[in-house]
Motif scaffolding. Structure first.
Motif, PDB file in Angstrom:
ATOM      1  N   LEU A 127      28.540  14.546   7.649  1.00 36.14           N
ATOM      2  CA  LEU A 127      27.943  14.020   6.431  1.00 36.14           C
ATOM      3  C   LEU A 127      28.547  14.748   5.237  1.00 36.14           C
ATOM      4  O   LEU A 127      28.560  15.980   5.201  1.00 36.14           O
ATOM      5  CB  LEU A 127      26.429  14.228   6.438  1.00 36.14           C
ATOM      6  N   ASN A 162      21.526   7.574  13.785  1.00 34.85           N
ATOM      7  CA  ASN A 162      22.177   7.218  12.523  1.00 34.85           C
ATOM      8  C   ASN A 162      21.167   6.657  11.524  1.00 34.85           C
ATOM      9  O   ASN A 162      21.179   7.009  10.334  1.00 34.85           O
ATOM     10  CB  ASN A 162      23.289   6.204  12.768  1.00 34.85           C
ATOM     11  N   TYR A 163      20.299   5.756  12.003  1.00 39.23           N
ATOM     12  CA  TYR A 163      19.262   5.198  11.127  1.00 39.23           C
ATOM     13  C   TYR A 163      18.350   6.303  10.591  1.00 39.23           C
ATOM     14  O   TYR A 163      18.000   6.336   9.408  1.00 39.23           O
ATOM     15  CB  TYR A 163      18.424   4.169  11.888  1.00 39.23           C
ATOM     16  N   LEU A 170      20.044   8.436   7.852  1.00 43.94           N
ATOM     17  CA  LEU A 170      20.101   7.730   6.570  1.00 43.94           C
ATOM     18  C   LEU A 170      18.724   7.649   5.925  1.00 43.94           C
ATOM     19  O   LEU A 170      18.591   7.741   4.695  1.00 43.94           O
ATOM     20  CB  LEU A 170      20.685   6.329   6.767  1.00 43.94           C
ATOM     21  N   THR A 171      17.701   7.496   6.756  1.00 45.06           N
ATOM     22  CA  THR A 171      16.326   7.461   6.228  1.00 45.06           C
ATOM     23  C   THR A 171      15.969   8.787   5.570  1.00 45.06           C
ATOM     24  O   THR A 171      15.371   8.821   4.478  1.00 45.06           O
ATOM     25  CB  THR A 171      15.327   7.151   7.361  1.00 45.06           C
ATOM     26  N   LEU A 198      18.049  10.983   4.243  1.00 43.86           N
ATOM     27  CA  LEU A 198      18.810  11.108   2.999  1.00 43.86           C
ATOM     28  C   LEU A 198      18.182  10.279   1.886  1.00 43.86           C
ATOM     29  O   LEU A 198      18.084  10.733   0.731  1.00 43.86           O
ATOM     30  CB  LEU A 198      20.262  10.672   3.228  1.00 43.86           C
ATOM     31  N   GLN A 199      17.750   9.061   2.203  1.00 43.90           N
ATOM     32  CA  GLN A 199      17.140   8.193   1.190  1.00 43.90           C
ATOM     33  C   GLN A 199      15.811   8.760   0.700  1.00 43.90           C
ATOM     34  O   GLN A 199      15.511   8.739  -0.500  1.00 43.90           O
ATOM     35  CB  GLN A 199      16.946   6.791   1.762  1.00 43.90           C
ATOM     36  N   GLU A 234      22.583  11.558  -2.021  1.00 40.74           N
ATOM     37  CA  GLU A 234      23.640  10.558  -1.891  1.00 40.74           C
ATOM     38  C   GLU A 234      24.823  11.108  -1.112  1.00 40.74           C
ATOM     39  O   GLU A 234      25.155  12.296  -1.219  1.00 40.74           O
ATOM     40  CB  GLU A 234      24.116  10.111  -3.279  1.00 40.74           C
ATOM     41  N   LEU A 235      25.449  10.228  -0.328  1.00 40.71           N
ATOM     42  CA  LEU A 235      26.690  10.589   0.356  1.00 40.71           C
ATOM     43  C   LEU A 235      27.856  10.437  -0.610  1.00 40.71           C
ATOM     44  O   LEU A 235      27.903   9.497  -1.408  1.00 40.71           O
ATOM     45  CB  LEU A 235      26.909   9.699   1.583  1.00 40.71           C
TER      46      LEU A 235
END
Length: 230
Positions: A136, A205-206, A209-210, A212-213, A218-219
């Motif tokens: 990441l 993966n999901y 991302l959850t 991070l959100q 942000e990536l």
């Protein structure tokens, strides 16, 4: 065990094939001898034709020897999913001259055993676990407090994920690159079935991302600044 019986049956079948071939060869020579032919003179009289036959037989002999080595070493068996060279698929049949592999596009690949016996073969069916890995890259502007929070939440999420071997989990702030802050996520999954492994990987993966959100992180992406001199 069932696996052992399958291997033994394949080996026994291979041995009987070798014996059959030897019997045919010996019987052929005996029949020719009964007709009064001198085999030594016969072979010598073949001349150029004999050379051609000899050269052609070399590849066949190599494949037969390769088949024998495969039956003895047992690097794979029917039903195993393997990768050899640029090809991969499921072993459908192991013959003395070639091995049949059902590839991912459902075609059947026939590889000479002379090649199979000298090539590096990866047998995925013998894997005890599978590795999850991802990198990441967070934006450079990300606060260090947020970086630590994201790391801890990913660690906790992996510990709660089904089939993850907890003592293999590693979530580390590995590097500072031109693009951002790099976090490496590594864990081993106690699942050898490829389909099931992909399902678990997708869920991870999901979940990442959850996280991070939810944290508003942000990536980063590759950027390049170009200055135009007038």
């Amino acid at each position: 065990s069932k696996k052992g019986k399958e291997i033994d049956q394949a080996t026994i079948s291979g041995i009987f094939k070798v014996i059959r071939i030897m019997i045919y060869i010996i019987a052929g020579f005996m029949v020719i001898s009964e007709f009064g032919y001198d085999l030594t003179g016969f072979i010598a009289s073949l001349g150029i034709g004999g050379v051609v036959i000899t050269l052609a037989a070399q590849d066949t002999a190599k494949s037969l020897i390769g088949g024998i080595l495969i039956f003895l070493d047992k690097p794979f068996k029917v039903g195993d999913y393997i990768k050899v060279g640029q090809y991969e698929g499921t072993i459908e049949e192991i013959k003395f001259r070639s091995t049949n592999i059902r590839t991912l596009d459902n075609s059947v690949l026939h590889i000479p055993n002379s090649e199979m016996s000298i090539s590096a073969v990866t047998n995925y069916s013998e894997m005890e676990k599978r590795r999850y890995y991802t990198k990441l890259t967070l934006e450079l502007e990300t606060k260090l407090e947020k970086v630590e929070i994201v790391k801890n939440e990913i660690q906790q999420m992996l510990e709660k994920t089904e089939s993850i071997i907890t003592d293999t989990i590693s979530v580390k702030f590995q590097n500072i690159s031109d693009n951002g802050i790099e976090i490496i996520v590594v864990a081993y999954i106690n699942e050898t079935d490829y389909g099931r492994y992909m399902e678990i990987r997708e869920k991870i993966n999901y979940d990442i991302l959850t996280i991070l959100q939810q944290e508003g992180v942000e990536l980063a992406y590759n950027t390049q600044t170009i200055y135009v001199k007038k």
